[in-house]
Design a protein around this motif. Structure first.
Motif, mmCIF file in Angstrom:
data_model
loop_
_atom_site.group_PDB
_atom_site.id
_atom_site.type_symbol
_atom_site.label_atom_id
_atom_site.label_comp_id
_atom_site.label_asym_id
_atom_site.label_seq_id
_atom_site.Cartn_x
_atom_site.Cartn_y
_atom_site.Cartn_z
ATOM 1 N N ARG A 1 23.889 -19.474 11.897
ATOM 2 C CA ARG A 1 24.111 -20.479 10.509
ATOM 3 C C ARG A 1 24.280 -21.910 11.074
ATOM 4 N NH1 ARG A 1 27.209 -20.734 5.135
ATOM 5 N NH2 ARG A 1 28.636 -19.897 7.168
ATOM 6 N N ALA A 2 25.588 -21.786 12.412
ATOM 7 C CA ALA A 2 26.084 -22.648 12.785
ATOM 8 C C ALA A 2 25.075 -22.905 13.956
ATOM 9 C CB ALA A 2 27.157 -21.781 14.376
ATOM 10 N N TYR A 3 24.382 -22.593 14.731
ATOM 11 C CA TYR A 3 23.145 -23.492 15.903
ATOM 12 C C TYR A 3 22.492 -23.853 14.562
ATOM 13 C CZ TYR A 3 18.517 -23.412 17.934
ATOM 14 O OH TYR A 3 17.477 -23.928 18.755
ATOM 15 N N TYR A 4 21.931 -23.462 13.285
ATOM 16 C CA TYR A 4 21.312 -24.595 12.331
ATOM 17 C C TYR A 4 21.357 -25.917 12.016
ATOM 18 C CZ TYR A 4 18.586 -25.802 8.535
ATOM 19 O OH TYR A 4 17.512 -26.446 7.770
ATOM 20 N N ASP A 5 23.098 -25.569 11.711
ATOM 21 C CA ASP A 5 23.473 -27.026 11.171
ATOM 22 C C ASP A 5 24.406 -27.693 12.016
ATOM 23 O OD1 ASP A 5 23.402 -25.801 8.774
ATOM 24 O OD2 ASP A 5 25.735 -25.068 8.356
ATOM 25 N N SER A 6 24.131 -27.558 13.616
ATOM 26 C CA SER A 6 25.062 -28.186 14.778
ATOM 27 C C SER A 6 23.536 -28.923 15.781
ATOM 28 C CB SER A 6 26.098 -28.086 14.991
ATOM 29 O OG SER A 6 25.292 -27.203 16.056
ATOM 30 N N ALA B 1 12.549 -26.773 18.575
ATOM 31 C CA ALA B 1 14.514 -27.049 18.626
ATOM 32 C C ALA B 1 14.397 -28.609 19.096
ATOM 33 C CB ALA B 1 14.506 -25.973 20.246
ATOM 34 N N ILE B 2 14.094 -29.105 19.325
ATOM 35 C CA ILE B 2 14.578 -29.737 20.336
ATOM 36 C C ILE B 2 13.971 -31.496 19.859
ATOM 37 C CG2 ILE B 2 14.987 -29.208 22.591
ATOM 38 C CD1 ILE B 2 12.717 -30.764 23.347
#
Length: 203
Positions: A31-36, A182-183
């Motif tokens: 979730r942190a990866y997705y959100d930020s 991803a980018i």
């Protein structure tokens, strides 16, 4: 379009009231990866090289596995500085093969070192980031369900071919498309997700 067709599927509403795809709601780390991070523009050489390397290591594995190991990957691969990794020799290769904190796959380790060398050579022709971003498509998908997510596109096929021509390996069309999403070259956030449009590059 009927009402049922206009409502996005495969979104999970979190305890914070925000909509995410199931994979991004499955753990705090994801979730942190997705959100930020996921889908935000990355345009510097080191950043693109890191994500290209991690996508290659992810092949055949869950992304959560790679993400959990990312801090150790960064330590083991000199923070994915292409110059440093390009200089790795046999002793570094064996060090990496003995490092339980990363994915110990000989072919992928060899490819990452070779890709760093290719990235350094590519500076004479504009650099890795410029090459990758040259394959940004004119439009981005607007998936409303996980089933609508493409795994490769003509642009990712062309990117993989161009990278291989310049000496990169472990960069097939699917890996190339994962890198693109991803980018920020494409926006694969589901319609209705709170992160849709987060890159600022797509409406």
């Amino acid at each position: 379009m009927s009402t049922s067709e206009s409502v996005p599927t495969d979104l999970v509403i979190g305890d914070d009231g925000l909509a995410r795809p199931p994979w991004a709601a499955s753990s705090d780390l994801l979730r942190a990866y997705y959100d930020s991070e996921w889908g935000m523009p990355v345009t510097d050489e080191r950043g693109v090289f890191e994500r290209l390397s991690l996508e290659a290591f992810q092949s055949g594995l869950a992304w959560s596995t790679i993400l959990a190991k990312r801090p150790r990957f960064r330590e083991a691969f000199a923070d994915f500085d292409p110059d440093a990794v390009a200089a790795f020799g046999p002793a570094d290769h064996e060090r990496l093969m003995n490092d339980a904190g990363i994915v110990r796959n000989r072919a992928k380790i060899t490819a990452t070192i070779g890709n760093a060398q290719a990235a350094v050579r590519l500076r004479e022709d504009g650099g890795l980031a410029d090459l990758v971003w040259s394959f940004r498509p004119e439009t981005t998908p607007a998936p409303r369900s996980m089933a609508e997510l493409p795994t490769q596109t003509p642009e990712s096929v062309a990117m993989a071919k161009a990278l291989k021509k310049r000496g990169f390996s472990f960069v097939g069309p699917t890996t190339a498309y994962a890198l693109m999403s991803a980018i920020g070259l494409v926006d694969l956030h589901l319609v209705g997700s709170h992160r849709r449009g987060c890159s600022g590059l797509w409406d």
